[in-house]
Design an enzyme around this catalytic site. Sequence first.
Site, mmCIF file in Angstrom:
data_model
loop_
_atom_site.group_PDB
_atom_site.id
_atom_site.type_symbol
_atom_site.label_atom_id
_atom_site.label_comp_id
_atom_site.label_asym_id
_atom_site.label_seq_id
_atom_site.Cartn_x
_atom_site.Cartn_y
_atom_site.Cartn_z
ATOM 1 N N TYR A 552 12.032 -25.837 -0.342
ATOM 2 C CA TYR A 552 11.573 -27.269 0.133
ATOM 3 C C TYR A 552 10.330 -27.270 0.353
ATOM 4 O O TYR A 552 9.381 -27.914 0.090
ATOM 5 C CB TYR A 552 12.473 -27.824 1.043
ATOM 6 C CG TYR A 552 12.241 -29.185 1.575
ATOM 7 C CD1 TYR A 552 12.488 -30.090 0.809
ATOM 8 C CD2 TYR A 552 11.809 -29.328 2.669
ATOM 9 C CE1 TYR A 552 12.409 -31.526 1.021
ATOM 10 C CE2 TYR A 552 11.217 -30.686 3.052
ATOM 11 C CZ TYR A 552 11.669 -31.684 2.177
ATOM 12 O OH TYR A 552 11.460 -33.047 2.773
ATOM 13 N N LYS A 556 7.086 -28.948 -1.176
ATOM 14 C CA LYS A 556 6.273 -29.953 -0.876
ATOM 15 C C LYS A 556 4.708 -29.497 -0.380
ATOM 16 O O LYS A 556 3.744 -30.498 -0.495
ATOM 17 C CB LYS A 556 6.807 -30.433 0.699
ATOM 18 C CG LYS A 556 7.992 -31.279 0.493
ATOM 19 C CD LYS A 556 8.020 -32.625 -0.149
ATOM 20 C CE LYS A 556 9.313 -33.352 -0.022
ATOM 21 N NZ LYS A 556 8.936 -34.996 -0.616
#
Length: 655
Positions: A552, A556
């Site tokens: 994650y 990002k």
Amino acid sequence: MLSLWNDVEAREFVGDLEQRVYTSRLLGRDPSLVLHGGGNTSVKSAYVNLFGRGEDLLYVKGSGWDLATIQAQGFSPTRLAPLVELSTLESLSDVQMANELRVAMIDAAAPSPSVEAILHAIIPYKFVDHTHADAVIALTNTPNGRERVEEVFGGEVLIVPYVMPGFKLVRLCAGLFPQLTDSTQGMILLKHGAFTFGQTARESYERMIALVSKAEAYLTRKVVPVSLPSAEADSAELRAELAAFRGQVSRVAGFPILMATHHDPQAVAFVSRDDLETAAARGPLTPDHSIRTKRLPQIGRDVAVYADDYRAYFEANAVRASAPLTMLDPAPRVVLDREWGMVTLGRSARDTGIVEDIYRHTMTVIEQAQALGGYEALPAADIFDVEYWDLEQAKLRAGGKPAPLQGEIALVTGAASGIGKACAEALLGRGAAVVALDINPSVETMLKRPDLLGIRCDVSDEAQLTAALEQTARRFGGLDVLVLNAGVFPPSTPIRDLKLSDWDKVMRINLDANLSLMREAYPLLKHAPRGGKVVIVASKNVPAPGPGAAAYSASKAALTQLGRVAALEWGGDGIRVNMVHPNAVFDTGIWTEEVLAARAKHYGLSVEDYKTNNVLKVEVTSRDIGALVADLCGATFSRTTGAQIPIDGGNDRVI
Ligand code: ZN
């Protein structure tokens, strides 16, 4: 055309005014009779004033009311005697008339009476119905309109030659009224519409239905329907072409406008006509509808392009006080293009829809009238008169300030819930039209409003993304704002256990899909009239990652870096790219009460303390993120690109 009169329904409406409400709504239900506030009705009724004296009143449709939805308070209660006396004057200016109508009312808070009030007043019947029915216009806007009306109706109607609506029409009709007999069913006003009247609401209404039905039957006999070609497949460059065109038109207008493209059989048949240029350029449909067409050389397309001005239509009918009448500019309202079809333009999605409705009726009428020997326009001088009159009216009505993103188009991914939905709502709230994408099909039905297009879309499928952009360009005309929000947050996994397939899945949705969307959206964004805006919903994990969130956080961080490069590459095109880094937003779907309680317990905190565990001790909600994202697209941040803005209540690892 069938009568919609229903005895059971009608019984609910007791008294003159209520009966007037009922049949007005019946007229309003049929768009081929009454379209978007067109047409007006009245009833004459007795009333006892404060001094106990009886007076006759004319309840006539008031400004800002639509027959389809009218209520009793939508009728302006006006003293009949002064209106009748006004009709005996030799002349009366439009401004004087508007004033006299207002001061003749018995209720200062009532809406202004229709501009056709005096005409209603002098018609010697209790109930009066007036429409600009398509079939009547098709019949009368032809070279030998009078002969056709005589052929269809014989002696049962009074035929009124064309004059501008207003006091001149009152005088003309007053002179003709001695010809009314007991067998007169109504009046046909050449190039304008029909009046019917009766002693009961039903009689007047049924006469209107009967007259229009006769006109329709005549058209059916005389007009051979054209077979409709099927709509063509979409072309690959179409959306960029549409976006470029919208950009140009917006520059002509001076503000961003929306543009809807219609490529259905009716539109395709009309733009495919050999005589398109002559058929479509024939001037106003009726003075009230004021469909003015002209070429727009500055647009620079070599196919036929026409501009329509529906401003007069709104003004004459006073559809609503907030009508977009600031568009006193040379930008078109309708563009007819042999490739694109019919294109309608306006300041809001509602406006493009109204223009579409009006022009669909226009196309029908022009087609029918052409088949009867040629559609005939009004003299140019009258068009000027209508516009001048409207201009005066427009001056009387102060326009409000438009919303900050009015006329702009935003696309938000992951918009069915949580932060994405909050972004969509914030953008709608600032006046933008929004295309909401989500893999959850509920996005298609979450809000029912003309300025929201919900599309079920798997962002990891490039074909679905390009199809969504195609729909965006056709429905609204281009793209001004792109909000990259869709993403997945996989279960916590330490690197030692992280499989490449799980990593890939996160990257595909959180990173790769956004590359595809940015690449495909760029040709649209660069034509945004106020400059394109991209907002990336990244994460606090970019500046302050946490253990167990490798995929994650990396996705990002890579997305943020992609945004920074885009800010550099696209700055020259006026496109701004900014990132927001939210943290601990708990009012989203993944944070159920149970999960929240468990996490709080894990840290030895109460739920409240856990939610506000930041420097400012405040809760951060989806709405807060939505507001920031929408504000980033407005004027305040017009000098900002490549920025990363935390929205986390203050985090000591980020500060
Ligand atoms: Zn009219």
